[in-house]
Design a protein around this motif. Structure first.
Motif, short mmCIF file in Angstrom:
data_model
loop_
_atom_site.label_atom_id
_atom_site.label_comp_id
_atom_site.label_asym_id
_atom_site.label_seq_id
_atom_site.Cartn_x
_atom_site.Cartn_y
_atom_site.Cartn_z
N HIS A 38 2.18 17.53 35.78
CA HIS A 38 1.12 17.11 36.62
C HIS A 38 0.54 15.82 36.18
O HIS A 38 0.43 14.82 36.99
CB HIS A 38 -0.09 17.92 36.53
CG HIS A 38 -1.32 17.68 37.06
ND1 HIS A 38 -2.18 16.83 36.43
CD2 HIS A 38 -2.10 18.40 38.08
CE1 HIS A 38 -3.41 16.79 37.33
NE2 HIS A 38 -3.39 17.68 38.22
N ASP A 39 0.64 15.42 34.93
CA ASP A 39 0.22 14.20 34.39
C ASP A 39 1.11 13.02 34.79
O ASP A 39 0.93 12.11 35.01
CB ASP A 39 0.25 14.52 32.76
CG ASP A 39 -0.34 13.11 32.28
OD1 ASP A 39 -1.45 12.82 32.56
OD2 ASP A 39 0.45 12.38 31.51
N ALA B 182 0.67 12.33 38.48
CA ALA B 182 -0.91 11.37 38.46
C ALA B 182 -0.54 10.05 37.92
O ALA B 182 -1.19 9.15 38.74
CB ALA B 182 -1.83 12.14 37.44
N LYS B 183 0.26 9.66 36.92
CA LYS B 183 0.50 8.60 36.45
C LYS B 183 1.05 7.58 37.26
O LYS B 183 0.93 6.49 37.78
CB LYS B 183 1.12 8.60 35.12
CG LYS B 183 1.11 7.07 34.57
CD LYS B 183 -0.44 6.32 34.27
CE LYS B 183 -1.23 7.28 33.18
NZ LYS B 183 -2.40 6.44 32.98
N GLU C 212 -1.01 6.70 40.14
CA GLU C 212 -2.33 5.88 39.88
C GLU C 212 -1.72 4.34 39.81
O GLU C 212 -2.30 3.41 40.17
CB GLU C 212 -2.79 6.21 38.52
CG GLU C 212 -4.01 5.58 38.30
CD GLU C 212 -4.42 5.69 36.78
OE1 GLU C 212 -4.91 5.07 36.10
OE2 GLU C 212 -4.68 7.06 36.48
N GLY D 79 -8.07 7.70 36.53
CA GLY D 79 -7.97 8.97 36.63
C GLY D 79 -7.68 9.68 35.21
O GLY D 79 -6.96 9.02 34.44
N PRO D 80 -8.15 10.75 34.85
CA PRO D 80 -9.26 11.51 35.32
C PRO D 80 -10.64 10.55 35.10
O PRO D 80 -10.76 9.86 34.19
CB PRO D 80 -9.48 12.75 34.54
CG PRO D 80 -8.68 12.49 33.57
CD PRO D 80 -7.49 11.60 33.84
N ASP E 255 -8.34 13.93 39.54
CA ASP E 255 -7.21 13.24 38.90
C ASP E 255 -7.13 12.01 39.15
O ASP E 255 -6.96 11.14 37.99
CB ASP E 255 -5.88 14.05 39.40
CG ASP E 255 -6.05 15.66 39.09
OD1 ASP E 255 -6.27 15.86 37.76
OD2 ASP E 255 -5.91 16.32 39.89
N ILE E 256 -7.37 11.35 40.21
CA ILE E 256 -7.47 9.95 40.54
C ILE E 256 -8.56 9.52 41.33
O ILE E 256 -8.82 10.24 42.32
CB ILE E 256 -6.01 9.51 41.14
CG1 ILE E 256 -4.94 9.74 40.21
CG2 ILE E 256 -6.27 7.80 41.36
CD1 ILE E 256 -3.57 9.66 40.84
N GLU F 157 -6.79 14.79 44.28
CA GLU F 157 -6.64 16.02 43.29
C GLU F 157 -5.06 16.41 43.50
O GLU F 157 -4.62 16.65 44.50
CB GLU F 157 -7.44 17.00 43.76
CG GLU F 157 -9.17 16.75 43.48
CD GLU F 157 -9.34 16.74 42.23
OE1 GLU F 157 -8.81 16.83 41.44
OE2 GLU F 157 -10.80 16.36 42.04
N ILE F 158 -4.49 16.80 42.39
CA ILE F 158 -3.23 17.34 42.19
C ILE F 158 -3.13 18.73 41.88
O ILE F 158 -3.86 19.22 40.81
CB ILE F 158 -2.20 16.56 41.10
CG1 ILE F 158 -2.28 14.81 41.54
CG2 ILE F 158 -0.85 17.10 40.82
CD1 ILE F 158 -1.56 14.25 40.35
#
Length: 193
Positions: A44-45, A48-49, A52, A70-71, A84-85, A114-115
């Motif tokens: 997940h991280d 998100a990265k 972003e 994010g977050p 998340d972002i 949102e993830i």
């Protein structure tokens, strides 16, 4: 997400949320109740990265004045959420920091992402609760990212009726393309590479 059972009964305020000890958990204030949000997995991280950074690069290329993080805490009125972002209008983000605001105002948010973390307890919040809450707060776009079984991004835009409408989607076979809040093209498959 689950309600924390060992605190006194609420409803709670932002001051109650801020007074809690730092126990290494993410907390949100939702309609007067404090909930614990699970920390994201490495999978997940990573996603998100990647997203972003891609949003930051696209905003820079378009010379768009935004703050992307994010977050990040946002105040939706009834709640303090931690998407998340978040993409915040640049001038409003600077003003919030200058006044040392507790959270960014939802009215200044251009996009939330949102993830989904399946089986985490937060999945229903992302797919149902936040759809209505973010729309009521007037956030123009809400993207929902699924990583399992295959990566997919669902784009919702706020309509004149005050509700989100699905206006696009992309999966690992296609690129996500949008012009709002700035021109953005993203290879969805890269979320899981």
């Amino acid at each position: 997400m689950i309600a924390v059972p060992d605190w006194p009964y609420g409803p709670y305020t932002v001051d109650d949320l801020d007074a809690l000890p730092d126990e290494g958990v993410r907390r949100e204030l939702v309609n007067g109740w404090i909930i614990v949000a699970p920390w994201p997995s490495t999978f997940h991280d990573h996603a998100a990265k990647r997203l972003e950074r891609a949003l930051e690069d696209a905003a820079t290329d378009a010379a768009t004045d935004v703050y992307i993080k994010g977050p990040l805490d946002i105040d939706t009125g009834p709640s303090i959420r931690v998407p998340d972002i978040v993409v915040v209008e640049g001038e409003a983000a600077r003003a919030a920091r200058a006044r040392r605001a507790r959270a960014y105002d939802a009215a200044d948010v251009l996009l939330v992402v949102e993830i989904v973390s399946p089986r985490s307890g937060s999945e229903q919040h992302d797919r149902v609760d936040k759809v209505f809450e973010y729309a009521r707060a007037g956030i123009p776009q809400y993207w929902l990212v699924d990583l399992e079984p295959e990566p997919r991004v669902l784009v919702r835009r706020l309509g004149a009726d005050g509700r989100y409408h699905v206006t696009g989607s992309a999966d690992q076979e296609s690129a996500l393309k949008t012009d709002e809040p700035f021109p953005f093209t993203f290879d969805v498959a890269s979320l899981v590479e």
